[in-house]
Design a protein around this motif. Sequence first.
Motif, PDB file in Angstrom:
ATOM      1  N   LEU A 112       0.837  -1.217   0.000  1.00  0.00           N
ATOM      2  CA  LEU A 112       0.000   0.000   0.000  1.00  0.00           C
ATOM      3  C   LEU A 112       0.866   1.260   0.000  1.00  0.00           C
ATOM      4  O   LEU A 112       0.616   2.201  -0.763  1.00  0.00           O
ATOM      5  N   ALA A 113       1.909   1.239   0.854  1.00  0.00           N
ATOM      6  CA  ALA A 113       2.812   2.400   0.895  1.00  0.00           C
ATOM      7  C   ALA A 113       3.522   2.563  -0.442  1.00  0.00           C
ATOM      8  O   ALA A 113       3.710   3.681  -0.941  1.00  0.00           O
ATOM      9  N   GLY A 114       3.901   1.424  -1.046  1.00  0.00           N
ATOM     10  CA  GLY A 114       4.581   1.457  -2.349  1.00  0.00           C
ATOM     11  C   GLY A 114       3.682   2.045  -3.417  1.00  0.00           C
ATOM     12  O   GLY A 114       4.124   2.832  -4.253  1.00  0.00           O
ATOM     13  N   TYR A 115       2.413   1.654  -3.378  1.00  0.00           N
ATOM     14  CA  TYR A 115       1.464   2.181  -4.364  1.00  0.00           C
ATOM     15  C   TYR A 115       1.365   3.698  -4.231  1.00  0.00           C
ATOM     16  O   TYR A 115       1.373   4.438  -5.219  1.00  0.00           O
ATOM     17  N   LEU A 116       1.307   4.136  -2.965  1.00  0.00           N
ATOM     18  CA  LEU A 116       1.207   5.573  -2.688  1.00  0.00           C
ATOM     19  C   LEU A 116       2.441   6.312  -3.209  1.00  0.00           C
ATOM     20  O   LEU A 116       2.339   7.343  -3.879  1.00  0.00           O
ATOM     21  N   ILE A 117       3.621   5.748  -2.919  1.00  0.00           N
ATOM     22  CA  ILE A 117       4.881   6.368  -3.375  1.00  0.00           C
ATOM     23  C   ILE A 117       4.892   6.442  -4.915  1.00  0.00           C
ATOM     24  O   ILE A 117       5.227   7.469  -5.513  1.00  0.00           O
ATOM     25  N   GLY A 118       4.511   5.334  -5.543  1.00  0.00           N
ATOM     26  CA  GLY A 118       4.498   5.277  -7.012  1.00  0.00           C
ATOM     27  C   GLY A 118       3.526   6.288  -7.594  1.00  0.00           C
ATOM     28  O   GLY A 118       3.844   6.986  -8.565  1.00  0.00           O
ATOM     29  N   ALA A 119       2.341   6.381  -6.974  1.00  0.00           N
ATOM     30  CA  ALA A 119       1.312   7.297  -7.478  1.00  0.00           C
ATOM     31  C   ALA A 119       1.783   8.748  -7.346  1.00  0.00           C
ATOM     32  O   ALA A 119       1.663   9.542  -8.288  1.00  0.00           O
ATOM     33  N   VAL A 120       2.360   9.062  -6.182  1.00  0.00           N
ATOM     34  CA  VAL A 120       2.817  10.444  -5.950  1.00  0.00           C
ATOM     35  C   VAL A 120       3.940  10.794  -6.924  1.00  0.00           C
ATOM     36  O   VAL A 120       3.947  11.870  -7.530  1.00  0.00           O
ATOM     37  N   SER A 121       4.884   9.855  -7.120  1.00  0.00           N
ATOM     38  CA  SER A 121       5.992  10.184  -8.019  1.00  0.00           C
ATOM     39  C   SER A 121       5.499  10.316  -9.464  1.00  0.00           C
ATOM     40  O   SER A 121       6.009  11.157 -10.214  1.00  0.00           O
ATOM     41  N   ALA A 122       4.506   9.491  -9.855  1.00  0.00           N
ATOM     42  CA  ALA A 122       3.958   9.625 -11.221  1.00  0.00           C
ATOM     43  C   ALA A 122       3.254  10.974 -11.382  1.00  0.00           C
ATOM     44  O   ALA A 122       3.379  11.625 -12.418  1.00  0.00           O
ATOM     45  N   LEU A 123       2.553  11.396 -10.326  1.00  0.00           N
ATOM     46  CA  LEU A 123       1.862  12.697 -10.378  1.00  0.00           C
ATOM     47  C   LEU A 123       2.868  13.837 -10.453  1.00  0.00           C
ATOM     48  O   LEU A 123       2.670  14.812 -11.168  1.00  0.00           O
ATOM     49  N   LEU A 124       3.977  13.703  -9.708  1.00  0.00           N
ATOM     50  CA  LEU A 124       5.004  14.747  -9.740  1.00  0.00           C
ATOM     51  C   LEU A 124       5.648  14.813 -11.121  1.00  0.00           C
ATOM     52  O   LEU A 124       5.989  15.879 -11.613  1.00  0.00           O
ATOM     53  N   PHE A 125       5.792  13.652 -11.757  1.00  0.00           N
ATOM     54  CA  PHE A 125       6.434  13.593 -13.071  1.00  0.00           C
ATOM     55  C   PHE A 125       5.538  14.215 -14.143  1.00  0.00           C
ATOM     56  O   PHE A 125       6.000  14.986 -14.973  1.00  0.00           O
ATOM     57  N   ASP A 126       4.266  13.844 -14.122  1.00  0.00           N
ATOM     58  CA  ASP A 126       3.355  14.347 -15.156  1.00  0.00           C
ATOM     59  C   ASP A 126       1.935  14.347 -14.583  1.00  0.00           C
ATOM     60  O   ASP A 126       1.190  13.383 -14.753  1.00  0.00           O
ATOM     61  N   PHE A 127       1.602  15.417 -13.894  1.00  0.00           N
ATOM     62  CA  PHE A 127       0.336  15.453 -13.155  1.00  0.00           C
ATOM     63  C   PHE A 127      -0.872  15.243 -14.061  1.00  0.00           C
ATOM     64  O   PHE A 127      -1.739  14.425 -13.791  1.00  0.00           O
ATOM     65  N   ASN A 128      -0.889  15.989 -15.197  1.00  0.00           N
ATOM     66  CA  ASN A 128      -2.081  15.977 -16.044  1.00  0.00           C
ATOM     67  C   ASN A 128      -2.380  14.592 -16.616  1.00  0.00           C
ATOM     68  O   ASN A 128      -3.521  14.155 -16.651  1.00  0.00           O
ATOM     69  N   SER A 129      -1.321  13.913 -17.053  1.00  0.00           N
ATOM     70  CA  SER A 129      -1.544  12.592 -17.661  1.00  0.00           C
ATOM     71  C   SER A 129      -1.833  11.536 -16.616  1.00  0.00           C
ATOM     72  O   SER A 129      -2.627  10.626 -16.845  1.00  0.00           O
ATOM     73  N   ALA A 130      -1.138  11.643 -15.454  1.00  0.00           N
ATOM     74  CA  ALA A 130      -1.244  10.567 -14.453  1.00  0.00           C
ATOM     75  C   ALA A 130      -2.467  10.711 -13.553  1.00  0.00           C
ATOM     76  O   ALA A 130      -2.918   9.727 -12.961  1.00  0.00           O
ATOM     77  N   ALA A 131      -3.019  11.933 -13.472  1.00  0.00           N
ATOM     78  CA  ALA A 131      -4.097  12.194 -12.503  1.00  0.00           C
ATOM     79  C   ALA A 131      -5.284  11.246 -12.678  1.00  0.00           C
ATOM     80  O   ALA A 131      -5.841  10.755 -11.702  1.00  0.00           O
ATOM     81  N   GLY A 132      -5.624  10.944 -13.915  1.00  0.00           N
ATOM     82  CA  GLY A 132      -6.783  10.072 -14.147  1.00  0.00           C
ATOM     83  C   GLY A 132      -6.468   8.597 -13.994  1.00  0.00           C
ATOM     84  O   GLY A 132      -7.367   7.768 -14.084  1.00  0.00           O
ATOM     85  N   LEU A 133      -5.203   8.266 -13.787  1.00  0.00           N
ATOM     86  CA  LEU A 133      -4.812   6.850 -13.782  1.00  0.00           C
ATOM     87  C   LEU A 133      -4.443   6.329 -12.410  1.00  0.00           C
ATOM     88  O   LEU A 133      -4.461   5.123 -12.171  1.00  0.00           O
ATOM     89  N   VAL A 134      -4.051   7.237 -11.487  1.00  0.00           N
ATOM     90  CA  VAL A 134      -3.462   6.771 -10.224  1.00  0.00           C
ATOM     91  C   VAL A 134      -4.439   5.980  -9.367  1.00  0.00           C
ATOM     92  O   VAL A 134      -4.035   5.075  -8.645  1.00  0.00           O
ATOM     93  N   TRP A 135      -5.724   6.320  -9.440  1.00  0.00           N
ATOM     94  CA  TRP A 135      -6.667   5.625  -8.568  1.00  0.00           C
ATOM     95  C   TRP A 135      -7.313   4.477  -9.330  1.00  0.00           C
ATOM     96  O   TRP A 135      -8.431   4.574  -9.803  1.00  0.00           O
ATOM     97  N   SER A 136      -6.574   3.387  -9.449  1.00  0.00           N
ATOM     98  CA  SER A 136      -7.079   2.220 -10.151  1.00  0.00           C
ATOM     99  C   SER A 136      -7.171   1.069  -9.158  1.00  0.00           C
ATOM    100  O   SER A 136      -6.156   0.565  -8.687  1.00  0.00           O
ATOM    101  N   TRP A 137      -8.403   0.668  -8.832  1.00  0.00           N
ATOM    102  CA  TRP A 137      -8.592  -0.452  -7.886  1.00  0.00           C
ATOM    103  C   TRP A 137      -7.956  -1.717  -8.427  1.00  0.00           C
ATOM    104  O   TRP A 137      -7.399  -2.510  -7.665  1.00  0.00           O
ATOM    105  N   GLU A 138      -8.051  -1.867  -9.743  1.00  0.00           N
ATOM    106  CA  GLU A 138      -7.512  -3.078 -10.362  1.00  0.00           C
ATOM    107  C   GLU A 138      -5.990  -3.137 -10.167  1.00  0.00           C
ATOM    108  O   GLU A 138      -5.455  -4.149  -9.722  1.00  0.00           O
ATOM    109  N   LEU A 139      -5.322  -2.017 -10.437  1.00  0.00           N
ATOM    110  CA  LEU A 139      -3.863  -1.984 -10.282  1.00  0.00           C
ATOM    111  C   LEU A 139      -3.475  -2.144  -8.811  1.00  0.00           C
ATOM    112  O   LEU A 139      -2.508  -2.838  -8.479  1.00  0.00           O
ATOM    113  N   LEU A 140      -4.262  -1.518  -7.936  1.00  0.00           N
ATOM    114  CA  LEU A 140      -3.987  -1.616  -6.491  1.00  0.00           C
ATOM    115  C   LEU A 140      -4.119  -3.066  -6.021  1.00  0.00           C
ATOM    116  O   LEU A 140      -3.269  -3.580  -5.291  1.00  0.00           O
ATOM    117  N   ALA A 141      -5.188  -3.730  -6.479  1.00  0.00           N
ATOM    118  CA  ALA A 141      -5.416  -5.122  -6.060  1.00  0.00           C
ATOM    119  C   ALA A 141      -4.314  -6.027  -6.587  1.00  0.00           C
ATOM    120  O   ALA A 141      -3.772  -6.856  -5.845  1.00  0.00           O
TER     121      ALA A 141
END
Lengths: 230, 371
Positions: free
Chosen positions: B308-337
Amino acid sequence: MIQINSLTKCFESTDDDEIYALDDVNFSVDDGEFVSVTGPSGSGKSTLLFTIGGLMTPTEGEVILNDIDIYELTAAERARLRREKIGFIFQTFNLVPYLDCIENTALPAIMSGHSQKDAFSNAEKILTGLALGHRLHHRPMTISVGERQRVAIARSLINGPEVILADEPTGNLDPETAMGVMDLFKEINSEGQTIIMVTHDHNLAKQGKRMIRLQEGEIAVDNKIAGGVQ
Amino acid sequence: MRIPLWIAWKELQGRKSRFILNISLVALAVGLCISMELISRSREQAVDSRINYMGPALRVVPEGVTEGMLTRYQMSGKKFQASFLSRIKRKTASTIYAIEGRLIFKIKYKEWPVALIGYDRKNIITPFKELKKLKSGEGAMGYELSKELKLKAGDTLRYGDTKIYIKTVLPTTGTNEDTALFVTLNSARDILNAGDVLNEIRIYPGTGVSTEKIAGEIAALFNSINVIKAPRNDITESGVETALSSYRLILYSFTSLVAILTLMIGSHINAVERKNELATLYAIGTTGSTVFLTLISRAFLVGVPGSLAGYLIGAVSALLFDFNSAAGLVWSWELLAVTAVVTVTATIVSTVPASIMAGFRNHVLYLQEDY
């Protein structure tokens, strides 16, 4: 009652020689006895204790506890027997370092399926009885060695065992604390608890009701002690 | 499992710094993979969006159908067999990014001509996820058509004996597709009472591939067809995407391998360091299996928060890298599961060798050791 029949434990050494830690040992321990097992280093004292306790399968012979040969049991049944019928006390206390005193004491009861509430309540009573009521939530590293050994004694008592097996229980204690622990053993024994204690200290051995002296894996002496604990 | 879990939990509570270090290792490995995955997905989405925007470079239609007719969905009665698409695919496999077949025709609904587009759900290139989920008997209506027919999502369009349940109304694309009703290819064939046929094949060439060349190859293959070329560049960046996909697989494998090896070493050290304590548990009444399960439970308790912490770290770093593109993708239940299951499994598997060693060794040897 514990019956030891023709108990032999043989280890293989590196040069293919066989070393007999126990060699055809026979004796029985009645309920309520306080037996001291003594002898020099390497005489087989600890091997005898671990074999009686179901921890070390003998090469030959049998250990009968309440009419059951414990080595005829499965590993799981023997684990249950260790949990419920036998209380172990070790020289190095062997408390679980990350559990506090009450959790250490309650552990065998929790493993036996008692609820945590009941196990902790019972553990608290025993610890308070051993003057450790103020140490319930202390971890082993934060209390004195004498207190640690008393916690280990409390742990051995939690499931009301048939027998307590103590391996050099005073080996790491100063003489004054050691005498305190011996007094505790005598008190527990006076309430009917069977105790088998291994010690290399002849003076401590004399504190029991009976002394067995091992020599090279064989019983050299098996005497009732006059003036032992009554 | 209650007792092993309890002991494992107490051990981790009692050794917080080690617990945090273990979780951090798992979280960093997971975080690296997740950030890479999310960035890759956002790149892929960008490529898809660009393709969607540009449309297919080539459209193969029956002879006589012009680009203007296709735009007005005025198809002639001619159709191709579906095997036609397979043959094009075989011929151009290494040079195309995607290919999809459609069956387009018109029906009359309350005197209104309605264009139906039967499409292949699995291969359609579209920004609308709804089209990938449409079932037989369901339709997705273009925005303008919905306004004209006064039909909305949940309504049913009846055509003879056929009922099409309007599952959704698509947002406007500003193209002629706003005036069409999308149904699955099978539904379209059923309505038309046609067999395995198509009348439009849309082709998206790969990176650097000449549209002219593919058009020439297809024209040489078949008679009675018209190949319509769209005025666009021959770039779909599929090469970039392929490279990214291959690279991320290597990165995941490498990261996982390093993390698993580190966890294996860590669990081995843990089992060796705790030999007196585990021997004590054995002496006071646990079995070797319980000792084994205690260490496995520990891995589970590290794996869950680590993932869970790893997912959070990955999501935050993806958002920092490219917020506009990643914003719609970070909250994926499928990827989290998937992340949680894979991480916990990997954490447990990496602990198994040390747990077997610790559970089933001769505990008596360690009972008299001090710690």
